[in-house]
Design an enzyme around this catalytic site. Structure first.
Site, PDB file in Angstrom:
ATOM      1  CG  HIS A   1      -1.799   1.126   1.404  1.00 58.82           C
ATOM      2  ND1 HIS A   1      -3.139   1.092   1.064  1.00 58.82           N
ATOM      3  CD2 HIS A   1      -1.575   2.382   1.893  1.00 58.82           C
ATOM      4  CE1 HIS A   1      -3.689   2.266   1.329  1.00 58.82           C
ATOM      5  NE2 HIS A   1      -2.754   3.057   1.842  1.00 58.82           N
ATOM      6  CD  GLU A   2       1.930   3.210   3.681  1.00 61.00           C
ATOM      7  OE1 GLU A   2       2.082   4.342   3.176  1.00 61.00           O
ATOM      8  OE2 GLU A   2       0.935   2.909   4.362  1.00 61.00           O
TER       9      GLU A   2
ATOM     10  CD  GLU B   1      -4.966   6.499   2.359  1.00 56.76           C
ATOM     11  OE1 GLU B   1      -4.685   5.308   2.587  1.00 56.76           O
ATOM     12  OE2 GLU B   1      -4.138   7.417   2.447  1.00 56.76           O
TER      13      GLU B   1
END
Length: 273
Positions: A145-146, A227
């Site tokens: 995700h990062e 996100e």
């Protein structure tokens, strides 16, 4: 390319809106009577707005390290650090970006974030709470995700959005302050000048605070959208099952009910700066 296109379209929109407002409300004569040149003031506002935004961007890694006491993994000293470091290296290679700095910081809250001024000079940090309360597959999904945030250029895009928002805030607050100061000034020349400066200062500060609250809604809206994009990017890098498991675990750790019908579409407050 998409970041540049977004930047240009946003700025075109800003100029169009300001031009419409100036023409509809016939602002030019009022500004000129108050000693303001709209074009020069807009340029000044843009310089102020984007300077603040990009200074924050370039200092983001340094500030994150100072604020969270991040321990950078230069040479992994145990198998656990080695696994984190090598996982980030592998994901970065798959995403087509340079190897980010990797760090760990002490916090009981399960969290992680990515920051940095470009895709090849980033920092990925995870909390000890995340490492202690999630298994390796779940941590891998969070790292994915990062890395997706970094590969998407989210930090730079956010800085551009923030710069435009800052420009609006500075521009509008100073104009309102100048108009209010001129309208409310009174007394002799020296007294009028002092009173006018005081009104200008107070009104500009109040307007910046009020407009800043509304402007933050735009930033929050963009942040929410990034996100979801990062969740999708992690699913591509590590596989959807791992990403779903990480989202479910994060939701359970935060005490929220798990929605098994669409677990991959929820954003689990993974924090990014």
């Amino acid at each position: 390319m998409k970041r540049i296109a977004l930047f240009l379209m946003t700025n075109i929109g800003v100029l169009v809106i300001i031009s419409l407002l100036v023409n509809v409300f016939n602002v030019h004569p009022l500004l000129h009577r108050n000693g303001l040149d709209l074009n020069r003031f807009l340029i000044f506002s843009a310089i102020v707005g984007f300077t603040g935004s990009f200074v924050s961007l370039f200092l983001s890694k340094f500030m994150a390290k100072m604020a969270y006491g991040i321990k950078a993994i230069q040479q992994p000293c145990d198998p656990h650090e080695m696994w984190i470091y090598e996982t980030v290296r592998r994901l970065a290679k798959e995403a087509g970006i340079g190897m980010p700095e990797v760090g760990i910081y002490r916090s009981p809250e399960p969290n992680a974030f990515a920051t940095g001024w470009n895709r090849n000079n980033a920092l990925v940090a995870v909390s000890t709470g995340l490492l202690e309360r999630m298994n390796r597959e779940e941590v891998e999904a969070v790292l994915g995700h990062e890395i997706s945030h970094v590969s998407n250029g989210d930090m730079v895009t956010l800085a551009l959005i923030q710069g435009v928002v800052n420009t609006f805030v500075v521009f509008i607050s100073r104009i309102v302050a100048q108009v209010a100061a001129t309208a409310m000034s009174r007394g002799d020349d020296r007294g009028r000048e002092n009173f006018s400066y005081g009104i200008y200062f107070v009104v500009s500060i109040v307007m910046e605070l009020v407009l800043g609250i509304f402007a933050s809604m735009i930033v929050f809206w963009f942040s929410r959208r990034r996100e979801f994009r990062a969740d999708a990017g992690s699913a591509r890098l590590v596989g959807a099952p791992k990403m779903i498991a990480a989202l479910q675990r994060l939701r359970s750790l935060q005490g929220a009910p798990v929605d098994n019908r669409a677990p991959a579409m929820a954003t689990m407050k993974i924090s990014h700066r």
